[in-house]
Write a protein that holds these residues in place. Structure first.
Motif, PDB file in Angstrom:
ATOM      1  N   GLN B 392     -10.072  11.164  -6.728  1.00 58.62           N
ATOM      2  CA  GLN B 392      -9.785  12.178  -5.830  1.00 58.62           C
ATOM      3  C   GLN B 392     -10.982  12.899  -5.486  1.00 58.62           C
ATOM      4  O   GLN B 392     -11.252  13.262  -4.300  1.00 58.62           O
ATOM      5  CB  GLN B 392      -8.958  13.502  -6.708  1.00 58.62           C
ATOM      6  N   GLU B 393     -11.972  12.820  -6.540  1.00 61.40           N
ATOM      7  CA  GLU B 393     -13.483  13.203  -6.131  1.00 61.40           C
ATOM      8  C   GLU B 393     -14.010  12.565  -4.782  1.00 61.40           C
ATOM      9  O   GLU B 393     -14.501  13.178  -3.778  1.00 61.40           O
ATOM     10  CB  GLU B 393     -14.319  13.293  -7.203  1.00 61.40           C
ATOM     11  N   ALA B 394     -13.834  11.351  -5.115  1.00 61.32           N
ATOM     12  CA  ALA B 394     -14.493  10.330  -3.993  1.00 61.32           C
ATOM     13  C   ALA B 394     -13.757  10.566  -2.729  1.00 61.32           C
ATOM     14  O   ALA B 394     -14.526  10.657  -1.540  1.00 61.32           O
ATOM     15  CB  ALA B 394     -14.469   8.825  -4.563  1.00 61.32           C
ATOM     16  N   LYS B 395     -12.525  10.749  -2.633  1.00 64.67           N
ATOM     17  CA  LYS B 395     -11.796  10.869  -1.578  1.00 64.67           C
ATOM     18  C   LYS B 395     -12.019  12.189  -1.116  1.00 64.67           C
ATOM     19  O   LYS B 395     -12.237  12.372   0.318  1.00 64.67           O
ATOM     20  CB  LYS B 395     -10.183  10.732  -2.104  1.00 64.67           C
ATOM     21  N   ARG B 396     -12.199  13.224  -1.651  1.00 65.19           N
ATOM     22  CA  ARG B 396     -12.630  14.491  -1.122  1.00 65.19           C
ATOM     23  C   ARG B 396     -13.830  14.482  -0.282  1.00 65.19           C
ATOM     24  O   ARG B 396     -14.038  14.988   0.613  1.00 65.19           O
ATOM     25  CB  ARG B 396     -12.792  15.407  -2.196  1.00 65.19           C
ATOM     26  N   LYS B 397     -14.747  13.706  -1.127  1.00 67.70           N
ATOM     27  CA  LYS B 397     -16.357  13.808  -0.356  1.00 67.70           C
ATOM     28  C   LYS B 397     -16.372  12.889   0.725  1.00 67.70           C
ATOM     29  O   LYS B 397     -16.750  13.081   1.894  1.00 67.70           O
ATOM     30  CB  LYS B 397     -17.432  12.824  -1.457  1.00 67.70           C
TER      31      LYS B 397
END
Lengths: 323, 601
Positions: B392-397
């Motif tokens: 999710q974090e990666a996706k957000r970034k």
């Protein structure tokens, strides 16, 4: 969980049945090793040996331990008191006592009672109301029977002397009173004298000789215990007056029996020492268990003469021993 | 557990608490729990088995006890009977010996028989005396030769009179005091017999008398023990007591024996009530003398044994029950405890708590396996969850990056066109201004890859953009930027003002004929930084205003792309409470508020 509830109820019912069953079986208990002390007047004597037989028969029948003791002589009052003291020390379950002395055994007997030990008096009573029971010869009754038997044998016209044993002793007095009441209505029976031999054969023998000398027309001696009877018989034999002066006696020692067979003694009133020993122990067990027992039990006496002494029913009384 | 929307929260919490408390109580009595099921069924089964075994054992024993008691009484009495018979037989042998030698004795040769009898008596302690009488009662011989008792008239004695005239019978007398001899009064059992012989064709009769010491019989009988209180007694055929341990009591009337019943009964046994007690009576015949031996044993004693046995069984069972109950509680605890631990852990997981220590795998194999599997599952879930978070974090970034990169390429080549155009017009100052502004614009927008920049940089960025646009739109609009000095060093997500301003220019000011006006101001509240971008442009329609920040269907070039983009970035980065608010009125203008947290650089 309906199943386990059913199981629990089922088990409870089973247990209940079991408990009820157990308590129902719990009827009379055993006499768990009661120790009963029988203290008599004298350790070794024919009469007391039969008391011992009786007490031991009861001990075996009811399953209790019976310990039988007595002083070496019938004069050893202190010795008997010490024995009672020792029995209290030993915490016996019950005490069966034949008192040597009417008065002097009272304190120690009452001490035993105070210690919670049931006390059954046999043969010779003591001057106390506190004892559980007295089992023995009704001496007045025995004296009366003796007097009547004498009248039957000798008729109603006689000069007699009474040989008693201890002046003032309860049993002595009672037997005298019994004899006197039996002959009281016969005016032609003269009581020349009442003699006291202190339960000593030699004294009795001497008294007999003196009395015969003093009253030459004496017809009979009425003797109130074994010592008096034996002593009087010996005196009569010494004087060579067998067959002339009759003897009416008490108890049945082998010597008395031999005189009875030889007609020196006309009849004997025989007590039932076996019953005294037996009932003493039997009622002691009841007293331990708290069962009410009679205050006074009269062990019957029998009149024994030359004719009936060998009857089967009397042989055991007259000849108590096998050997 | 889903929250019922009708409940408010405190109510729900108290309900949960009550439920938990109830659960604790229920756990103790819970019949459905594994532990209680195991305990109860195990206990019930074992107790049942024990009870049935105990009862079966008990009934078998008590039946056996009575049978054994009777059997052992029979056996003991058998032995005693044999002993008595031996003695009676030995008396008969002596009597027979006299009979065998009577011819010789009668013919005058008395020495032989006398010496034989003397010898016999010397050997045999149990024989007291032997005597031979003539039929008229004259004494012919006694062994031992003590002095006779002159008073005894032999013909009057039972032993004489009963034998006389019965030459073939052995006559036994009950125990009595024998008075053959002066001063000797032994208790004896007497065997008398008439001996009829012919001497010189003349029939002659004699009476032989054998006395046995009663001691012997007494010994045999008294030694018999039937339990603690049981005993035997012996009667002759007429019911006279031969032996009784309490003979004096019977004679004195202190004890009654049911002799008549015993006599009339066949050999065997029966139970009778005696003075309130149950007695078992066993009857045996004694040969030769016609006597009967009667054994008395007290049923109570058998019962007593049974009671003791009962108590023993009872105590054993009680202990057994206690042990079983304790054992089953223990065993069920052992079995259910790991499962309970597992259940507890699962409850925690159920409530969303994945941060639990892995359980120690103990207990039975199955439970161990279960625990391991559970631990493994929790670990896997945790791993998956952190993986999801990371993704999710990666996706957000990525999204952020993607959103930032959306600077309109038209802007770049339009600007470059303007630069070319100004260059051709030899407007060198304009070119250099514009290039400088463009350089600044890109420097800040790159800003070494950082997403957060200072307010002053952000303002510088939008300023550069406005410089370029103002030159391109040939002063079609004016702008002001009001940045309070104290806010310069606060930080913000970069590139949030430029898209708003871009939107104002393209969709607001560009659509009006009047001179445009853009006012940018920055203010702060207690914990919030608010950028305010106001224009006097065309405005946004009410319908569009509703959807401008959420609609997906807006094309890249339509109004609102920049707004939506900024709004999403702020919300992604700072959270949902931040973002963009738009106020607009058509023909009047639009004001956009950008809210970000107040963060010091």
């Amino acid at each position: 969980m309906k199943l386990s509830k059913t199981v629990i109820i089922f088990i409870s019912i089973l247990l209940l049945i079991y408990f009820v069953g157990c308590s129902a079986v719990n009827a009379p208990g055993p006499n768990e090793e009661y120790n009963i002390k029988v203290i008599v007047k004298r350790q070794t004597h024919d009469f007391w040996a039969v008391v011992q037989m009786g007490s031991e028969a009861a001990g075996k029948e009811f399953g209790v331990n019976v310990d039988y003791i007595g002083p070496a002589t019938e004069e050893d009052i202190d010795g008997q008191i010490r024995m009672v003291e020792a029995a209290i020390e030993d915490k016996v379950d019950a005490l069966v006592l034949a008192a040597i002395d009417y008065k002097l055994l009272v304190p120690v007997a009452e001490k035993a009672k105070a210690a919670g030990i049931p006390v059954i008096i046999i043969d010779s009573n003591i001057d106390s109301e506190k004892m559980d029971s007295f089992i023995g010869t009704d001496n007045v009754d025995a004296g009366r029977i003796l007097g009547k038997a004498m009248i039957d044998v000798l008729g109603t016209k006689n000069n007699i002397a009474i040989v008693s044993f201890v002046k003032g002793a309860a049993s002595s007095n009672e037997r005298e009173a019994g004899v006197l009441s039996a002959i009281s209505s016969y005016t032609e029976i003269n009581v020349l004298d009442i003699l006291y031999c202190n339960s000593n054969e030699e004294i009795a023998k001497q008294l007999t000789k003196d009395t015969v000398e003093k009253y030459p027309d004496i017809d009979a001696f009425v003797c109130l215990n074994a010592y008096a009877t034996v002593g009087t018989a010996r005196g009569i034999i010494d004087l060579g007056k067998e067959g002339e002066i009759d003897i009416i006696g008490f108890d049945s020692t082998p010597e008395e029996i031999s005189y009875l067979e030889k007609d020196i003694i006309k009849l004997l009133v025989v007590q039932n020492p076996f019953s005294m020993g037996y009932l003493g122990v039997k009622y002691a067990i009841d007293a331990i268990k708290g069962i009410r027992i009679p205050e006074n039990i009269n062990t019957k006496v029998e009149i024994i003469n030359k004719e009936n002494m060998y009857l089967p029913e009397n042989q055991k009384l007259v000849f108590p021993f096998i050997d | 557990m889903p929250i019922n929307k009708k409940d408010n929260l405190p109510d729900y919490i108290s309900k949960v608490k009550i439920k938990q408390r109830f659960k604790v109580i229920r756990n103790i009595f819970r019949l459905r729990s594994l532990q209680s099921v195991i305990t109860l069924s195990f206990t019930a089964l074992t107790i049942l088995a024990m009870l049935f075994i105990g009862i079966a054992f008990y009934s078998t024993f008590s039946e056996n006890a009575e049978n054994n008691a009777t059997a052992s009484t029979q056996q003991i009495m058998e032995q005693a009977t044999l002993n008595l018979e031996y003695y009676l037989n030995s008396m008969m042998e002596i009597s027979d010996m006299i009979e065998d030698n009577m011819d010789e004795f009668a013919s005058g040769n008395t020495d032989k028989l006398e010496s034989m009898l003397s010898l016999t008596l010397e050997i045999r302690d149990d024989i007291v005396s032997v005597a031979i009488y003539s039929v008229s009662g004259d004494i012919l011989l006694t062994v031992p030769d003590y002095e006779y008792d002159r008073n005894l008239i032999a013909t009057e004695q039972n032993w004489f009179s009963q034998a006389a005239g019965n030459p073939f019978e052995h006559i036994f007398q009950p125990p009595h005091v024998q008075r053959l001899f002066a001063d000797k009064r032994p208790w004896v059992v007497t065997l008398s017999k008439e001996i009829a012989i012919n001497i010189s064709e003349m029939p002659r009769s004699y009476i032989s008398v054998v006395d046995m010491n009663f001691n012997v019989i007494e010994d045999v009988c008294s030694r018999v023990e039937l339990g603690r209180r049981g005993y035997i007694y012996v009667v002759d055929k007429d019911g006279h007591i031969i032996y009784h341990p309490q003979q004096q009591l019977v004679y004195a009337g202190l004890k009654q024996e049911n002799i008549d019943k015993a006599l009339s009964s066949e050999t065997g046994s029966y139970v009778e009530d005696y003075e309130g007690e149950k007695r078992s009576t066993v009857i045996k015949d004694i040969s030769y003398a016609g006597w009967k031996m009667i054994g008395i044993s007290y049923v109570d004693e058998i019962v007593q044994n049974r009671q003791k046995f009962n108590q023993l069984i009872f105590v054993i069972m009680l202990i057994g029950f206690a042990v079983i109950i304790l054992a089953s509680i223990f065993i069920s605890y052992k079995i259910s405890q790991p499962i309970k631990r597992l259940e507890f852990q699962m409850n925690r997981v159920e409530r969303g708590d994945f941060n639990i220590e892995p359980l120690e795998a103990k207990g039975e194999d199955e439970v161990k396996q279960l625990t391991r599997a559970f631990n493994l599952m929790i670990a896997k879930i945790r791993q998956l969850m952190s993986q999801i978070i990371m993704e999710q974090e990666a996706k957000r970034k990525n999204e952020l990056k993607a959103l930032q990169a959306q600077i309109n390429p038209h802007f770049l080549y339009n600007t470059l066109d303007s630069i070319i155009w100004m260059n051709e017009n030899k407007n060198h100052e304009g070119v250099s201004n514009m290039v400088a502004a463009l350089a600044k614009l890109f420097r800040i927008s790159i800003s070494r890859g950082s997403e957060i920049i200072s307010i002053s940089d952000e303002v510088e960025h939008v300023n550069s953009y406005l410089i370029i646009q103002k030159m391109r739109y040939k002063n079609k609009f004016e702008y002001t930027i009001d940045l309070p000095e104290k806010l310069r060093n606060y930080t913000t997500l970069k590139l949030i003002l430029q898209p708003i301003v871009e939107n104002s220019i393209y969709h607001g000011i560009n659509k009006i004929s009047d001179k445009g006006e853009i006012k940018i101001s920055i203010e702060s509240t207690e914990n919030m930084l608010i950028f305010r971008v106001a224009d006097n442009g065309y405005g946004i329609g009410i319908e569009q205003l509703k959807t401008i920040l959420t609609s997906e269907s807006i094309s890249k070039h339509s109004s609102g792309v920049g707004l939506k983009n900024v709004n999403e970035r702020i919300k992604l980065y700072y959270g949902s409470e931040y973002g963009i608010v738009i106020e607009s009125e058509q023909e009047v203008g639009t004001t956009v508020f950008i809210k970000v947290p107040l963060v010091k650089g």
